[in-house]
Design a protein around this motif. Structure first.
Motif, PDB file in Angstrom:
ATOM      1  N   ASP A 163      35.120 -42.833 -38.953  1.00 18.77           N
ATOM      2  CA  ASP A 163      34.096 -43.761 -39.768  1.00 18.77           C
ATOM      3  C   ASP A 163      33.003 -42.817 -40.038  1.00 18.77           C
ATOM      4  O   ASP A 163      32.028 -43.470 -40.730  1.00 18.77           O
ATOM      5  N   TYR A 165      32.422 -40.736 -42.541  1.00 13.31           N
ATOM      6  CA  TYR A 165      32.328 -40.927 -44.209  1.00 13.31           C
ATOM      7  C   TYR A 165      33.193 -42.032 -44.666  1.00 13.31           C
ATOM      8  O   TYR A 165      34.102 -42.513 -44.052  1.00 13.31           O
ATOM      9  N   ARG A 166      32.752 -42.434 -46.020  1.00 12.68           N
ATOM     10  CA  ARG A 166      33.373 -43.666 -46.583  1.00 12.68           C
ATOM     11  C   ARG A 166      33.924 -42.967 -47.996  1.00 12.68           C
ATOM     12  O   ARG A 166      33.055 -42.359 -48.455  1.00 12.68           O
ATOM     13  N   ASP A 169      31.281 -42.916 -50.885  1.00 10.34           N
ATOM     14  CA  ASP A 169      30.115 -42.115 -50.515  1.00 10.34           C
ATOM     15  C   ASP A 169      30.026 -41.364 -51.983  1.00 10.34           C
ATOM     16  O   ASP A 169      30.968 -40.861 -52.331  1.00 10.34           O
TER      17      ASP A 169
END
Ligand code: SF4
Length: 211
Positions: A163, A165-166, A169
């Protein structure tokens, strides 16, 4: 800050080079570690000097961890470490304790590999559970692209394994970049995306793996 000692004595890590601060090898400010040795031999790899297992020098995971944490003490905005090569997953038993220690210290871990995620999962790579971002797949020169951030050829993929990074982003939608570093003694090194113009201009002094 004195780092928490790693719980065991892992095998040494064969390291080709390190850069204490780059913004071209993953999201945000990162410490980059080029591992020495790769058996995949992708045609047109821009780091063939990192293929041989005999180059570079041995580092303990503890010493590398302390070096990274010293870099963060100087630069608190350092957000993570990128493992690149060479082929980090050909040293995954050695790198796993380092990656675990980095994450315990609050840093993220990104890795570039020429292997496929599914193959690393099938062989239960000990490094994989400690990686937040993974770029996988061999470099294929016929499928070269500069259009996708951190991707060298269109067969390669960027995986969000935690989780941290998405995909939405905005940093993953920015253009690829390369950094030129002058060492003051006549040598220019390139860190970042291997644009052909940069490769042609700087030849073997570049550092970035071709993916
Ligand atoms: S591109 Fe990467 S995986 Fe392929 S030969 Fe070069 S270092 Fe190895």
């Amino acid at each position: 800050m004195t780092p928490t000692p790693l719980p065991q004595t892992p095998p040494p890590i064969r390291v080709a080079s390190t850069v204490a601060l780059t913004e071209a090898e993953g999201p945000g400010e990162r410490f980059a570690i080029w591992t020495q040795g790769c058996t995949l031999a992708c045609p047109d790899c821009c780091n063939p000097h990192l293929w041989g297992a005999q180059g570079g020098e041995d580092w303990t995971a503890q010493a590398l961890l302390e070096r990274v944490l010293a870099a963060r003490a100087r630069r608190p905005s350092l957000e993570g470490v990128t493992l690149i090569g060479g082929e980090p997953f050909e040293q995954d038993a050695a790198l796993a304790p380092l990656a675990a220690g980095l994450r315990r210290a609050g840093l993220t871990v990104m890795a570039f590999t020429g292997y496929w995620l599914e193959d690393l999962q099938a062989r239960r790579s000990p490094l994989l559970p400690h990686v937040d971002l993974l770029v996988d797949g061999p470099y294929e020169r016929e499928r070269y692209t500069s259009a996708r951030r951190f991707i060298g050829s269109t067969n390669q993929r960027l995986h969000f394994l935690s989780d941290a990074y998405r995909p939405d982003d905005p940093r993953f939608a920015e253009p690829n970049t390369a950094e030129l570093r002058y060492d003051g003694e006549g040598e220019v090194q390139v860190v970042g995306f291997p644009f052909p113009s940069v490769r042609d201009a700087f030849g073997p002094k570049r550092k970035r793996a071709h993916r």
